[in-house]
Design an enzyme around this catalytic site. Structure first.
Site, PDB file in Angstrom:
ATOM      1  N   ASP A   1     -42.273 -44.656  48.796  1.00 16.75           N
ATOM      2  CA  ASP A   1     -43.516 -46.132  48.645  1.00 16.75           C
ATOM      3  C   ASP A   1     -44.147 -46.290  50.142  1.00 16.75           C
ATOM      4  O   ASP A   1     -43.648 -45.468  51.360  1.00 16.75           O
ATOM      5  CB  ASP A   1     -42.047 -46.705  48.881  1.00 16.75           C
ATOM      6  CG  ASP A   1     -42.382 -48.428  48.324  1.00 16.75           C
ATOM      7  OD1 ASP A   1     -41.673 -48.435  47.385  1.00 16.75           O
ATOM      8  OD2 ASP A   1     -43.229 -49.255  49.067  1.00 16.75           O
TER       9      ASP A   1
ATOM     10  N   CYS B   1     -42.640 -55.955  36.579  1.00 13.71           N
ATOM     11  CA  CYS B   1     -41.979 -56.634  35.512  1.00 13.71           C
ATOM     12  C   CYS B   1     -42.763 -58.191  35.109  1.00 13.71           C
ATOM     13  O   CYS B   1     -42.237 -59.009  36.040  1.00 13.71           O
ATOM     14  CB  CYS B   1     -40.152 -57.138  36.105  1.00 13.71           C
ATOM     15  SG  CYS B   1     -41.312 -57.377  38.339  1.00 13.71           S
TER      16      CYS B   1
ATOM     17  N   GLY C   1     -39.733 -48.360  45.985  1.00 13.71           N
ATOM     18  CA  GLY C   1     -38.980 -49.665  47.371  1.00 13.71           C
ATOM     19  C   GLY C   1     -37.778 -49.601  47.158  1.00 13.71           C
ATOM     20  O   GLY C   1     -37.580 -48.390  47.874  1.00 13.71           O
ATOM     21  N   ALA C   2     -36.476 -49.924  47.197  1.00 19.10           N
ATOM     22  CA  ALA C   2     -35.433 -49.614  47.941  1.00 19.10           C
ATOM     23  C   ALA C   2     -34.532 -49.296  47.038  1.00 19.10           C
ATOM     24  O   ALA C   2     -33.659 -48.658  47.070  1.00 19.10           O
ATOM     25  CB  ALA C   2     -34.683 -51.339  48.312  1.00 19.10           C
TER      26      ALA C   2
HETATM   27  C1  LIG Z   1     -42.015 -53.001  41.369  1.00 18.76           C
HETATM   28  S1  LIG Z   1     -41.586 -52.974  43.173  1.00 18.76           S
HETATM   29  C2  LIG Z   1     -40.800 -51.100  43.196  1.00 18.76           C
HETATM   30  C3  LIG Z   1     -39.574 -51.491  42.556  1.00 18.76           C
HETATM   31  C4  LIG Z   1     -38.281 -50.715  42.100  1.00 18.76           C
HETATM   32  N1  LIG Z   1     -39.546 -48.742  41.953  1.00 18.76           N
HETATM   33  C5  LIG Z   1     -37.103 -50.861  42.236  1.00 18.76           C
HETATM   34  O1  LIG Z   1     -36.332 -50.390  41.566  1.00 18.76           O
HETATM   35  O2  LIG Z   1     -36.034 -51.071  43.063  1.00 18.76           O
HETATM   36  C6  LIG Z   1     -43.402 -52.177  43.504  1.00 18.76           C
HETATM   37  C7  LIG Z   1     -42.866 -51.559  44.827  1.00 18.76           C
HETATM   38  O3  LIG Z   1     -44.198 -51.048  45.140  1.00 18.76           O
HETATM   39  C8  LIG Z   1     -44.737 -50.595  46.461  1.00 18.76           C
HETATM   40  N2  LIG Z   1     -45.943 -49.790  46.924  1.00 18.76           N
HETATM   41  C9  LIG Z   1     -47.123 -51.207  47.103  1.00 18.76           C
HETATM   42  N3  LIG Z   1     -48.195 -50.274  46.914  1.00 18.76           N
HETATM   43  C10 LIG Z   1     -47.913 -48.890  46.492  1.00 18.76           C
HETATM   44  C11 LIG Z   1     -49.126 -47.605  46.838  1.00 18.76           C
HETATM   45  N4  LIG Z   1     -50.284 -47.728  46.920  1.00 18.76           N
HETATM   46  N5  LIG Z   1     -47.762 -46.696  46.329  1.00 18.76           N
HETATM   47  C12 LIG Z   1     -46.890 -46.652  46.124  1.00 18.76           C
HETATM   48  N6  LIG Z   1     -46.063 -48.050  46.402  1.00 18.76           N
HETATM   49  C13 LIG Z   1     -46.532 -48.884  46.242  1.00 18.76           C
HETATM   50  C14 LIG Z   1     -44.515 -51.862  46.867  1.00 18.76           C
HETATM   51  O4  LIG Z   1     -43.669 -51.672  48.427  1.00 18.76           O
HETATM   52  C15 LIG Z   1     -43.242 -51.969  46.038  1.00 18.76           C
HETATM   53  O5  LIG Z   1     -41.669 -51.634  46.853  1.00 18.76           O
END
Ligand SMILES: C[S@@+](CC[C@H](N)C(=O)[O-])C[C@H]1O[C@@H](n2cnc3c(N)ncnc32)[C@H](O)[C@@H]1O
Length: 434
Positions: free
Chosen positions: A269, A368, A247-248
Site C-alpha cells: 500500500d 466496493c 490497506g489495513a
Molecule cells: C479499498 S482500499 C483497500 C482495502 C483493503 N484491501 C482491505 O481489504 O481492507 C484501497 C487502498 O488502496 C490504497 N492505494 C491508493 N493508491 C494506491 C496506489 N497507487 N498503489 C497501491 N495502493 C494504493 C489506499 O491507501 C487504500 O488503502
C-alpha cells in the site's frame, strides 16, 4: 441521557457532520469520546437517529422546500441539524416534537412559530412528485450511472442500499459452526452467511470488544462481499500472491487463511499508516505468511516481483458507493471530481499490477462500488490495453471457491445488497496467457 438530550446530541452531530470533511462515523466517535456520561443505549439511540436523518436527507429537504421558492438541492445544502431533526420528527415520530423546549439540561430550545409552521407543512408534504434522486436518496449527478447499473431494479436496489447493514464476521481461526455456537451461547443472533463458507452474520451491530471470539482473533469483521473477493482469487497454499492495495489487510488476512498460511502474500500500500495496522492483526490471527510492503512513488519496490505472482489482487481505491448502507453520509460528500480521481487511480493500479502476474496467473480487480465507471469501464479498458489477459467469468470459479448460492451471470461478478445481501461490489478476474 433524557430523550430530549439525545435529540439535542443528534442535532449537534448533524451540524458537525455537515460543517466538516470527516466521515460521520469519525465525527460520532470523537463526539462521544468527549462525553463519557453517554451510555451505550444513549449512543445507539443517537446514532440511529443521526443515520436515519442522513439517509433521508434528500426527502427531508424536499419536504422542507415545499412552499418555498428554493430548489431542493440548495435547501439540502443549507438545512441545519435542527431543521432536519425537526422535519424528521414531524414525519416519523410526531410525539418527539414535544422534546423541543421540554426543559432540563441539554434539551433543544422550544420551537418558534416559523418552525411550527415548517413542521406542519413538511409533515403534510408528499413525495409523489419528487424526482427519483430525491425519493431514493442519491446525488442527482449519479442518476444516469445508477440507471445504467440497475435499470428497472433502481428502486429495489436503492431501498436495499438505504437499509441498515448486518454485521458480518469471518471465521479466522477454527471452525465456523463451532464459532457460531460460541457466539449464540453469548446471546448473539449469529447465522451462517449464504455465500461465503467462512461468513457469520449478526443481525444487529454489536460492540465486539466484549466478545471473546473477537478478542482472541478467532473472528474478524468483514462484509461477506469482501470475503468473496478473497475467495474468487482462488489462492492456494504455497502460492505467491500480491495484494497491491492491501490497506489495513482485511483481504490479505482472508487470503492467508485460505492459503493455510503457506506461501507468500505481499501486502502493499502507499499508505504506511494503514498498512501498519496489518502487523498486529496478523499476529492476533497467528499468521506468518503476510509481508507488508510500503510503496513509494512509482513503486520501484515492485520491480523485482515482475512476472512472479500466481495471483495479484487489486482491491482498488474507489468511491465506496457500494458501502452506502454503512456510511449514509458518504453519498453527499462525493463529487464528479472524486469519481474521476478514483477512476484514474484504478487505471493506474491495474496497469501496475499487470506485469507482476506470471504467465498463466490471474489478476483480480475489485471495487466496493457499483458505478459502471469504476467497474465495467475499467475492466474493458484494461483488456483493450492488455491483450495477453482474458476474462475468467465468476460462474467458472464459484464452485471451485466453495461458494454457495447461484453465481452471477456474465463476465464479471456484480454483487448487490438487494440480490446478494452484501455490500455492492464489482469483481473482475483476468487470466494471463501462458
Ligand atoms: C479499498 S482500499 C483497500 C482495502 C483493503 N484491501 C482491505 O481489504 O481492507 C484501497 C487502498 O488502496 C490504497 N492505494 C491508493 N493508491 C494506491 C496506489 N497507487 N498503489 C497501491 N495502493 C494504493 C489506499 O491507501 C487504500 O488503502
Amino acid at each position: 441521557m433524557r430523550p430530549a438530550a439525545r435529540l439535542q446530541a443528534a442535532i449537534e452531530l448533524l451540524d458537525s457532520i455537515r460543517g466538516g470533511t470527516l466521515p460521520a462515523d469519525r465525527v460520532i466517535e470523537r463526539y462521544f469520546r468527549d462525553r463519557r456520561y453517554a451510555g451505550s443505549k444513549d449512543r445507539r439511540a443517537v446514532i440511529a437517529r443521526v443515520f436515519a436523518i442522513l439517509r433521508d436527507r434528500a426527502p427531508l429537504a424536499w419536504r422542507m422546500a415545499q412552499g418555498s421558492d428554493q430548489p431542493v438541492d440548495a435547501v439540502m445544502e443549507r438545512a441545519t441539524g435542527r431543521e432536519l431533526a425537526l422535519i424528521h420528527a414531524a414525519v416519523t415520530v410526531p410525539a418527539d416534537l414535544a422534546l423541543f423546549g421540554e426543559g432540563g439540561a441539554h434539551a433543544p430550545d422550544a420551537l418558534g412559530e416559523d418552525e411550527k409552521v415548517l413542521a406542519q407543512r413538511a409533515g403534510d408534504a408528499a413525495l409523489d412528485t419528487a424526482p427519483d434522486w430525491v425519493r431514493l436518496g442519491y446525488p442527482a449527478w449519479l442518476d444516469a450511472s445508477l440507471r445504467r447499473r440497475f435499470g428497472a431494479q433502481l428502486d429495489t436496489e436503492m431501498v436495499a442500499l438505504n437499509a441498515r447493514a448486518p454485521l458480518d464476521l469471518r471465521a479466522q481461526l477454527g471452525d465456523r459452526d463451532l464459532l457460531m455456537h460460541e457466539l449464540k451461547e453469548q446471546g448473539l443472533a449469529a447465522t451462517a452467511t449464504p455465500i461465503s463458507p467462512w461468513g457469520i452474520r449478526l443481525a444487529e451491530s454489536h460492540p465486539l470488544g466484549t466478545v471473546d471470539a473477537y478478542r482472541r482473533g478467532a473472528v474478524e469483521v468483514q462484509d461477506e462481499g469482501s470475503q468473496l473477493v478473497a475467495a474468487l482469487t482462488l489462492a492456494r497454499p504455497g502460492e505467491t500472491v500480491i495484494d497491491l492495495c492491501a490497506g489495513a489487510g482485511g483481504k490479505a488476512l482472508a487470503l492467508a487463511s485460505v492459503m493455510d498460511d503457506r506461501g507468500i502474500i505481499l501486502a502493499c500500500d502507499t499508505d504506511a499508516r494503514r498498512l501498519a495496522e496489518l502487523e498486529p492483526r496478523q499476529r492476533r490471527a497467528d499468521l506468518r505468511s503476510i509481508r507488508p510492503l510500503v510503496l513509494r512513488d512509482g513503486a520501484p519496490e515492485l520491480d523485482s516481483w515482475t512476472a512472479r505472482a500466481d495471483a495479484v489482487l487489486v482491491d482498488a481505491p474507489c468511491t465506496g458507493m457500494g458501502t452506502w448502507r454503512r456510511a449514509p453520509d458518504a453519498r453527499w460528500r462525493l463529487s464528479p471530481e472524486m469519481l474521476a480521481k478514483s477512476c484514474a487511480l484504478q487505471a493506474e493500479t491495474l496497469h501496475r499490477a499487470a506485469p507482476l502476474v506470471r504467465p498463466g496467473g490471474r489478476l483480480v480487480y475489485a471495487v466496493c462500488s457499483l458505478l459502471p465507471e469504476e467497474g465495467e469501464a475499467q475492466a474493458e479498458a484494461f483488456l483493450a490495453a492488455h491483450p495477453d489477459f482474458t476474462p475468467s467469468p465468476p460462474a467458472d470459479r464459484w464452485a471451485a471457491a466453495g461458494l454457495g448460492g447461484t453465481p452471477p451471470d456474465g463476465l464479471w461478478a456484480v454483487l448487490t445488497p438487494a440480490r446478494h445481501g452484501t455490500d455492492g461490489f464489482f469483481i473482475a478476474v483476468f487470466t494471463r496467457s501462458r
